[in-house]
Design an enzyme around this catalytic site. Structure first.
Site, PDB file in Angstrom:
ATOM      1  CB  SER A   8      71.140  64.915  -9.658  1.00  0.00           C
ATOM      2  OG  SER A   8      69.891  64.272  -9.452  1.00  0.00           O
ATOM      3  N   GLY A  40      69.270  64.254 -15.448  1.00  0.00           N
ATOM      4  CA  GLY A  40      68.820  63.297 -16.455  1.00  0.00           C
ATOM      5  C   GLY A  40      68.550  63.859 -17.836  1.00  0.00           C
ATOM      6  CB  CYS A  70      72.676  59.763  -8.908  1.00  0.00           C
ATOM      7  SG  CYS A  70      72.101  60.627 -10.379  1.00  0.00           S
ATOM      8  CB  CYS A 181      65.347  57.565 -11.626  1.00  0.00           C
ATOM      9  SG  CYS A 181      65.555  59.241 -10.993  1.00  0.00           S
ATOM     10  CB  THR A 182      68.006  57.331  -6.457  1.00  0.00           C
ATOM     11  OG1 THR A 182      68.559  58.564  -6.945  1.00  0.00           O
ATOM     12  CG2 THR A 182      68.974  56.190  -6.714  1.00  0.00           C
TER      13      THR A 182
HETATM   14  N1  DGL Z   1      68.362  60.590  -9.093  1.00  0.00           N
HETATM   15  C1  DGL Z   1      68.911  60.495 -10.377  1.00  0.00           C
HETATM   16  C2  DGL Z   1      68.947  59.054 -10.891  1.00  0.00           C
HETATM   17  O1  DGL Z   1      68.938  58.140 -10.112  1.00  0.00           O
HETATM   18  C3  DGL Z   1      68.588  61.450 -11.473  1.00  0.00           C
HETATM   19  C4  DGL Z   1      67.615  62.541 -11.364  1.00  0.00           C
HETATM   20  C5  DGL Z   1      67.968  63.719 -12.247  1.00  0.00           C
HETATM   21  O2  DGL Z   1      67.530  63.748 -13.409  1.00  0.00           O
HETATM   22  O3  DGL Z   1      68.666  64.581 -11.749  1.00  0.00           O
HETATM   23  O4  DGL Z   1      69.043  58.832 -12.071  1.00  0.00           O
END
Ligand code: DGL
Length: 258
Positions: A8, A40, A70, A181-182
């Site tokens: 994202s 999210g 993600c 979350c990444t």
């Molecule tokens: N990087 C995303 C994950 O691993 C989400 C971050 C977002 O909320 O866009 O869940």
């Protein structure tokens, strides 16, 4: 042929970083859907649609494997993506299993931080049902960390205040914090500074990249080149050429501060 990483926003760079260490000779495409972040706090349907739009665009670019870097998009779309496309699709999974195994024996609890959507989705709930028989896992959404990250703010008073504000009171009961979350590994330094020293902080990045490597190996898709590959960046469908932004991405990929 390219290994494509999708997120994202910039969080998936924390996963690509690991891939570059293990497989530097591959060519990579990184797609940050930052114009539509955060995912999210959206509905599953919205996230699925955004993910499919991005993958449709990326499908023109010779994909040998796609990493949905993600957790949120993985929960919302990975199953349907696998049914739609022929290339291998690798998703993220919060490292609940190793965390539970480690803490069951030492009488400590596990705290998982992830997005609200990841935590409420079936995929995560199934993971908990499978591995958390003793009910030692607690969950916490941390949406502002995603916002901070998208502003490239990973450290400092604003970040520390937020971490202190959302963390549960009795932190001593926790043995492990799972970053589900990444975007969150980008805050490792801030998290370490604001949590008791004996809480270990783990993420699923290395596990995902090992899995990616196995899949490439098993399908004879690993690069045979002995030269370093390149990374091309896209932000919501537009190739990134802005030097300042590229430098920020590269600092996350190759910098020492993660
Ligand atoms: N990087 C995303 C994950 O691993 C989400 C971050 C977002 O909320 O866009 O869940």
């Amino acid at each position: 042929m390219n290994i494509v990483f999708f997120d994202s926003g910039i969080g998936g760079l924390s996963v690509l970083r690991e891939a570059l260490m293990l497989m530097p000779n591959e060519n990579y495409i990184y797609f940050a859907d930052s114009d539509n972040a955060p995912y999210g706090t959206k509905t599953k349907e919205e996230v699925k649609k955004l993910t499919f739009n991005a993958v449709q665009f990326l499908n023109e670019k010779k994909i040998k494997a796609l990493v949905i870097a993600c957790n949120t998009a993985t929960s919302a779309a990975v199953r349907d993506l696998r049914e739609t496309y022929d290339f291998p699709v690798i998703g993220m999974e919060p490292a609940v299993k190793p965390a539970v195994e480690k803490n069951n024996n030492r009488g400590k609890r596990v705290l998982v931080i992830a997005t609200a959507l990841t935590l409420k989705e079936e995929k995560f709930q199934n993971l908990i049902a499978r591995f958390d028989a003793e009910h030692i896992v607690d969950m916490l959404p941390a949406p502002k960390l995603v916002e901070f990250a998208e502003r490239f703010l990973f450290y400092g008073p604003e970040v520390s205040d937020y971490i202190k504000e959302i963390m549960p009171e009795n932190l001593d009961q926790y043995g492990t914090l799972v970053l589900g979350c990444t975007h969150f590994p980008l805050f490792r330094r801030a998290l370490e500074e604001n949590l008791p020293k004996d809480i270990d902080i783990i993420d699923g990045n290395r596990g995902t990249v090992n899995h990616l490597m196995d899949i490439l190996k098993n399908n004879n898709l690993l690069s045979l080149s002995d030269k370093k590959g390149k990374v091309t960046f896209y932000k919501s469908g537009v190739e990134v050429t802005d030097k300042t932004l590229l430098e920020k991405y590269e600092k996350i990929l190759y910098g020492r501060n993660l």
